[in-house]
Design an enzyme around this catalytic site. Structure first.
Site, PDB file in Angstrom:
ATOM      1  N   ASP A 111       0.937  -1.083  -0.079  1.00 52.59           N
ATOM      2  CA  ASP A 111      -0.070  -0.129   0.049  1.00 52.59           C
ATOM      3  C   ASP A 111       0.918   1.240  -0.028  1.00 52.59           C
ATOM      4  O   ASP A 111       1.754   1.502   0.865  1.00 52.59           O
ATOM      5  CB  ASP A 111      -1.011   0.009   1.142  1.00 52.59           C
ATOM      6  CG  ASP A 111      -1.952   1.233   1.339  1.00 52.59           C
ATOM      7  OD1 ASP A 111      -2.711   0.972   0.359  1.00 52.59           O
ATOM      8  OD2 ASP A 111      -1.589   2.046   2.181  1.00 52.59           O
ATOM      9  N   GLU A 122      14.616 -14.698  -0.865  1.00 51.38           N
ATOM     10  CA  GLU A 122      15.039 -15.799  -0.161  1.00 51.38           C
ATOM     11  C   GLU A 122      14.206 -16.806  -0.203  1.00 51.38           C
ATOM     12  O   GLU A 122      14.372 -18.066   0.413  1.00 51.38           O
ATOM     13  CB  GLU A 122      15.342 -15.390   1.532  1.00 51.38           C
ATOM     14  CG  GLU A 122      16.482 -14.350   1.569  1.00 51.38           C
ATOM     15  CD  GLU A 122      16.231 -14.136   3.074  1.00 51.38           C
ATOM     16  OE1 GLU A 122      15.828 -14.761   4.010  1.00 51.38           O
ATOM     17  OE2 GLU A 122      16.998 -12.820   3.544  1.00 51.38           O
TER      18      GLU A 122
END
Length: 532
Positions: free
Chosen positions: A199, A252
Site C-alpha cells: 500500500d 530468499e
C-alpha cells in the site's frame, strides 16, 4: 520456479464484503474460504486480500495495530491458515496487503513513541517541532483532508499523517523501523503467503528537510490535497534502498513477489513505476492508477502502456480498471445509451489483452455497477467529512451479491455493514448461469488469455487507427495475435486482408472486412493489414 506473476490474473478480494460466515454482517476468512471455488472457476491465478490485520478500523483495516495478528472481525490465525491451504489446493496463490508507510495510532510502537522524546521508539514515527508561532512545520496536506500534521502535547511536537490523524507515518529513515517491518513480512512469508501488495509504496520516505510542497496550478477542484504537487512529502529517491532490502528478503523464498501501489498518475506515476521495477532488484511490478480514472479513449490506454514500455524496458506493470478505492469502471465509463454488459465484456477483453499482470476486482465479473449511497449509509472517512461533494469509496465496497433470492444477496444473515441494493442483486452470481452472461464471458476471456502465449509474454506494437478503435499486435516468437477493440457504441467496419477471427471475438470478418459491433472486440490470427 517460473515467474508465475508475469502473466498472472489476480482477483482482488475486499474481505469485509466478500462473504460473512458468522452473522455479524461483516465478511471474514471462513467466508472467503467458502467462496474460493467461485474464484477458482474464473481461471485466475491468485487472490489479493485487502488488510485483515488487527485494527481499530478507522480506515477499514488500513490502520494496522498489529502487523502479525488477525483482527477478530475476520477470524483467527487458524482461519487464515485454512484459507491459504484451500487456495493452494485450488491452484490459487495468496497475496496480502502490507501497509508499511503508516500504522494505527493504537499500535504499541506509537503508544511508546508519543509518550516521550526519550526511549527506544521515540523516533519510530515522524516528529517535528512547531514553527515559532505554534503552527505545523510545513504546508503538507493529508489525503483525507486538512493538514498532514497533528499536535501531540506530551512531546510538544507534531507528528506526520499522510492520511487520517489516526494513521501516523512511520519513520523509515530509522533502520530499526525498517528491520521491524521486514520482520513482519518474514512472518507472513514463513506462513506461506505468495506475495505482498504494498500500500502507498511511494509514501515511505519524505524529504528530510521538511520543505513545503509547491502549488499545483492545474487543479482547483473539491479535493484540497490535489492543490499541491507532492514532490517533498513522497516519491523520494531514498525509497529505492529500502525496496532493495525488501526484494532481497522476498528472494530468499522461492516464487514470491511484491507489487507496489503507485497512486500518482501521468508522467510522475510512470516514472515511479519505471524506477521501482527496473533492474530486477526492487519491486517485481507496480500497480498503477493510470487506468482507474474516467478517461475512456484508445489514445489514453495506448499512452499508458507505451510510456511504461519506453521508460522501463525491463520493468513490469500491473493494470486494473477497478479496485476498492475508485468508482467501478462500468459506472465510470457508462453513458446513458451504453449497455453495461457489453461495456463490461469489452473492458475485460481489452484488459486481458494488455501486456503485464492483470488485476480484477471482486464483482466486476458480474458487471456490478457502483452502489448509490445515502448520507446515513456512509462509513468512509472522506465522504463523512465532505459529503456530498466527495462521495467516498463506500459505493465500490458494498457486499458481493451471491444469491438474488436470499436475504442480503446471500452475503450475510444479518444487517450488512454496507447495504446490498437492487441494482447489485439483479446481477448476483445466481442470475448469471447462462452462457450469454457476463460471468460466463469473463471465464471464456480469461481462458483465452491463458491459451494465447503472445498475450501472456509477448511484445506489444500499436496500430495507428482513429478513435474509437484501439488496436495492437502481441508477438511471441513466430506467434502473432492482432487485438482490435471498439470503444464506441456504434458499429465500425475496417478493411482487413485475410483476417482469421478467433473465438471468443465479438465481431464479424468476411470479404476483406472486419465489422466490430458497438463495444465489440476481435482477435485476429497473425498480422493482417487493417485500415479504416
Amino acid at each position: 520456479m517460473q515467474e508465475w506473476w508475469r502473466d498472472a490474473v489476480i482477483y482482488q478480494i475486499y474481505p469485509r464484503s466478500f462473504q460473512d460466515s458468522n452473522g455479524d454482517g461483516i465478511g471474514d476468512l471462513i467466508g472467503i474460504t467458502r467462496r474460493l471455488d467461485h474464484v477458482a472457476s474464473l481461471g485466475v491465478d491468485a487472490i489479493w486480500l485487502s488488510p485483515i490485520f488487527t485494527s481499530p478500523m478507522k480506515d477499514m483495516g488500513y490502520d494496522v495495530a498489529d502487523y502479525t495478528g488477525i483482527d477478530p472481525l475476520f477470524g483467527t490465525m487458524e482461519d487464515f491458515d485454512a484459507m491459504v491451504a484451500r487456495a493452494h489446493e485450488l491452484g490459487l496463490k495468496v497475496i496480502i496487503d502490507q501497509v508499511l508507510s503508516h500504522s494505527s495510532d493504537q499500535h504499541p510502537w506509537f503508544a511508546e513513541s508519543r509518550a516521550s522524546r526519550e526511549g527506544d521508539k521515540a523516533d519510530w514515527y515522524v516528529w517535528a517541532d512547531p514553527k515559532p508561532d505554534g503552527t505545523p512545520p510545513n504546508n503538507w496536506l493529508s489525503v483525507f483532508g486538512g493538514p498532514a500534521w497533528e499536535w501531540e502535547p506530551r512531546r510538544r511536537q507534531y507528528y506526520l499523517h499522510n492520511f487520517l490523524t489516526e494513521q501516523p507515518d512511520l519513520n523509515l529513515w530509522n533502520p530499526a523501523v525498517q528491520d521491524a517491518l521486514l520482520d513482519t513480512m518474514r512472518f507472513w512469508l514463513e506462513r506461506g503467503v505468495d506475495g505482498f501488495r504494498l500500500d502507498t509504496v511511494n509514501y515511505y520516505f519524505h524529504h528530510g528537510d521538511l520543505r513545503d510542497n509547491p502549488p499545483n496550478p492545474d487543479y482547483r477542484g473539491p479535493d484540497a490535497y490535489s492543490w499541491q504537487r507532492h514532490v517533498e512529502s513522497r516519491n523520494q529517491p531514498d525509497n529505492i534502498a529500502f525496496l532493495k532490502r525488501m526484494r532481497a528478503l522476498t528472494d530468499e523464498y522461492e516464487g514470491r513477489m511484491m507489487v507496489g501501489e503507485v497512486g500518482d498518475q501521468g508522467e510522475t506515476g510512470i516514472r515511479i513505476m519505471a524506477e521501482y521495477t527496473s533492474g530486477g532488484d526492487k519491486l517485481h511490478m507496480c500497480y498503477s492508477f493510470e487506468m482507474l480514472g474516467r478517461t475512456f479513449t484508445a489514445a489514453h490506454f495506448r499512452r499508458c502502456i507505451e510510456e511504461v514500455q519506453n521508460s522501463a524496458a525491463d520493468g513490469h506493470s500491473c493494470w486494473s480498471f477497478s479496485n476498492h478505492d475508485v468508482v467501478r469502471h462500468v459506472t465510470r465509463w457508462q453513458t446513458e445509451t451504453s449497455d453495461p454488459d457489453r461495456l463490461a465484456r469489452l473492458s475485460a477483453a481489452m484488459l486481458l489483452s494488455f501486456p503485464g499482470t492483470i488485476c480484477l476486482y471482486q464483482g466486476e465479473e458480474l458487471a456490478l455497477p457502483e452502489t448509490v449511497m445515502e448520507r446515513h449509509e456512509l462509513t468512509d472517512p472522506p465522504a463523512l467529512r465532505y459529503w456530498p461533494e466527495i462521495k467516498g469509496r463506500d459505493g465500490c465496497r458494498t457486499p458481493m451479491p451471491w444469491d438474488a433470492q436470499a436475504p442480503q444477496g446471500g452475503f450475510t444473515d444479518a444487517a450488512p455493514w454496507l447495504p446490498v441494493k437492487a441494482p447489485q442483486l439483479d446481477r448476483a452470481v445466481s442470475t448469471q448461469g447462462g452462457e450469454d452472461s457476463t460471468l460466463a464471458a469473463y471465464r471464456r476471456l480469461i481462458a483465452f488469455r491463458k491459451a494465447q502465449e503472445p498475450l501472456g509474454h509477448g511484445t506489444t506494437e500499436f496500430l495507428d487507427l482513429s478513435e474509437p478503435i484501439l488496436a495492437f499486435r502481441r508477438r511471441k516468437g513466430d506467434e502473432v495475435l492482432t487485438c482490435v477493440f471498439n470503444l464506441g457504441e456504434t458499429p465500425v467496419t475496417l478493411q482487413a486482408d485475410s483476417a482469421e477471427l478467433l473465438d471468443p471475438s465479438d465481431a464479424e470478418a468476411s470479404h476483406g472486412t472486419l465489422t466490430l459491433r458497438g463495444h465489440g472486440f476481435a482477435w485476429l490470427q497473425g498480422a493482417p493489414a487493417l485500415s479504416a
